[in-house]
Design a protein around this motif. Structure first.
Motif, PDB file in Angstrom:
ATOM      1  N   GLU A  52      13.004  53.136  86.885  1.00  0.00           N
ATOM      2  CA  GLU A  52      13.813  52.049  86.355  1.00  0.00           C
ATOM      3  C   GLU A  52      15.068  52.613  85.676  1.00  0.00           C
ATOM      4  O   GLU A  52      16.180  52.136  85.913  1.00  0.00           O
ATOM      5  N   ALA A  53      14.859  53.649  84.858  1.00  0.00           N
ATOM      6  CA  ALA A  53      15.977  54.239  84.123  1.00  0.00           C
ATOM      7  C   ALA A  53      16.999  54.844  85.090  1.00  0.00           C
ATOM      8  O   ALA A  53      18.208  54.612  84.964  1.00  0.00           O
ATOM      9  N   TYR A  54      16.487  55.571  86.057  1.00  0.00           N
ATOM     10  CA  TYR A  54      17.396  56.251  86.975  1.00  0.00           C
ATOM     11  C   TYR A  54      18.142  55.248  87.840  1.00  0.00           C
ATOM     12  O   TYR A  54      19.329  55.406  88.129  1.00  0.00           O
ATOM     13  N   ASP A  55      17.416  54.211  88.224  1.00  0.00           N
ATOM     14  CA  ASP A  55      18.013  53.182  89.074  1.00  0.00           C
ATOM     15  C   ASP A  55      19.240  52.564  88.407  1.00  0.00           C
ATOM     16  O   ASP A  55      20.237  52.262  89.059  1.00  0.00           O
ATOM     17  N   VAL A  56      19.178  52.401  87.111  1.00  0.00           N
ATOM     18  CA  VAL A  56      20.303  51.816  86.378  1.00  0.00           C
ATOM     19  C   VAL A  56      21.404  52.849  86.145  1.00  0.00           C
ATOM     20  O   VAL A  56      22.574  52.622  86.433  1.00  0.00           O
ATOM     21  N   LEU A  57      21.016  54.032  85.670  1.00  0.00           N
ATOM     22  CA  LEU A  57      22.023  55.005  85.246  1.00  0.00           C
ATOM     23  C   LEU A  57      22.770  55.648  86.417  1.00  0.00           C
ATOM     24  O   LEU A  57      23.895  56.110  86.263  1.00  0.00           O
ATOM     25  N   LYS A  58      22.151  55.669  87.583  1.00  0.00           N
ATOM     26  CA  LYS A  58      22.833  56.306  88.714  1.00  0.00           C
ATOM     27  C   LYS A  58      23.936  55.394  89.267  1.00  0.00           C
ATOM     28  O   LYS A  58      24.816  55.849  89.982  1.00  0.00           O
ATOM     29  N   ASP A  59      23.858  54.125  88.950  1.00  0.00           N
ATOM     30  CA  ASP A  59      24.828  53.152  89.439  1.00  0.00           C
ATOM     31  C   ASP A  59      25.896  52.935  88.370  1.00  0.00           C
ATOM     32  O   ASP A  59      25.579  52.508  87.261  1.00  0.00           O
TER      33      ASP A  59
END
Ligand code: ZN
Ligand code: ZN
Length: 379
Positions: A52-59
């Motif tokens: 969830e965290a990566y999904d947001v921060l990578k975008d």
């Protein structure tokens, strides 16, 4: 319970770059991946949080929203509103999820916009002598090539050929909640292109490619093995709407030869000899796979099954100047339609042989065993 800060979840600074984010995510996701921690609920929860965290921060867009609004950005009806439009119906197993998440750094798949064309498999049958020397094969390959009518764009219109896909808003991918996991999959509306064709081309019906037969010349290297495949990168089907083409795989089948029997780099040849030749010794000339001839010395007293080696007269070795050996296997033949003279000579030969048993090793061994058998039985 309050949600942990996404940066803290990944253990990175708030100003971490894309590479640092990716590195941190991979390291942690690998550690707590459910495949590695079966039945561990804590690892599973942590894995979900990481995704969830990566999904947001990578975008970039989502990250900016998160930096501004925090978790509120992604709650239903929140300021960001990013949850809208998700496709929740997607199926698929864990292997699929793993592939989607880890594929990009395991060399599996690249971005969603360019979907490469399909690979093509084609068979080519060649002669053994062609496999020995190497050859060129002309193949007629049914394939998809870029559509001439629309130049591969898939649209009748020169201007504004495509609209941004309404399902994925151009991303080419949709996200789906699957159990604990947030997964990405190819957009079903646009097939990953991120665009939908307005006014589709009448020739290719919007695909951008058409079915065609191409003639291709394939170089088959010397020493190729039966069943081997040759890959021609980029010679597969054209990709849709300008995407890269797939590969062509040519499967080589080698026709069996009437005389040469191949075993890797070795060649076996069965050579028949008259019994008199085998008894007296002789020299025979045999064909070689390279088109030349070779002489083989047959010593007196040669038996059926005896082998003679001709060094470096065998098959070519792939990507090498070396050659294997050729093995000549003798088969002694009993004559069938005897002339009167031949018969006389053989009767004379037989009379002589009965008085002189030496020199037929197998017969001697056999008849002494027969004798033993009957004498042993009497006692
Ligand atoms: Zn789409
Ligand atoms: Zn077209």
């Amino acid at each position: 319970m309050a949600k942990q800060d996404y940066y803290a979840t990944l253990g990175v600074a708030r100003d971490a770059g894309a590479d640092d984010l990716k590195k941190a995510y991979r390291k942690l996701a690998m550690q707590c991946h459910p495949d590695r921690n079966p039945g561990d609920k804590q690892a599973e929860a942590r894995f979900k949080d990481l995704n969830e965290a990566y999904d947001v921060l990578k975008d970039e867009q989502k990250r900016a929203a998160y930096d501004r609004y925090g978790h509120a950005a992604f709650e239903q009806g929140g300021a960001g509103g990013f949850t809208g439009g998700f496709d929740f119906s997607a199926g698929g197993g864990l292997g699929d999820i793993f592939d989607q998440m880890f594929g990009d750094f395991m060399g599996g798949r690249r971005g969603g916009r360019t979907r490469a064309g399909n690979d093509i498999r084609q068979a080519a049958e060649i002669e053994l002598t062609e496999a020995f020397a190497g050859t060129k094969v002309n193949l007629r390959v049914p394939t998809r090539v870029a559509c001439d009518a629309c130049g591969g764009s898939g649209s009748e219109d020169k201007q504004r050929a495509a609209d941004t896909c309404p399902t994925c808003h151009g991303a080419g991918k949709v996200r789906a909640q699957q159990g604990f996991f947030l997964v990405e999959r190819t957009c079903p509306t646009c097939g990953g292109q991120g665009r939908t064709i307005r006014n589709p081309c009448k020739v290719c019906r919007g695909a951008g490619t058409v079915q065609r037969e191409r003639t291709l010349q394939v170089t088959v290297p010397a020493g190729v093995e039966d069943g081997q495949r040759i890959r021609l990168a980029g010679e597969g089907e054209a990709g849709g709407q300008g995407a890269p083409p797939g590969d062509l795989y040519v499967h080589i089948a080698i026709r069996p030869h009437a005389m040469f029997q191949r075993d890797g780099a070795s060649i076996l040849m069965r050579v028949p000899l008259r019994m008199s030749q085998a008894a007296l010794g002789t020299e025979v000339e045999v064909p070689v796979v390279d088109g030349t001839k070779a002489k083989v010395k047959i010593p007196p007293g040669t038996q059926t099954g005896d082998q003679f080696r001709l060094r470096s007269k065998g098959f070519s070795v792939l990507r090498s100047a070396a050659r294997g050996d050729m093995f000549i296997q003798v088969a002694v033949e009993t004559p069938q339609h005897l002339t009167r003279r031949q018969r006389e000579l053989l009767e004379e030969f037989e009379a002589e042989a009965q008085g002189h048993g030496k020199g037929s090793p197998e017969s001697e061994g056999f008849f002494s065993k027969v004798k033993e058998f009957f004498e042993g039985g009497r006692e």
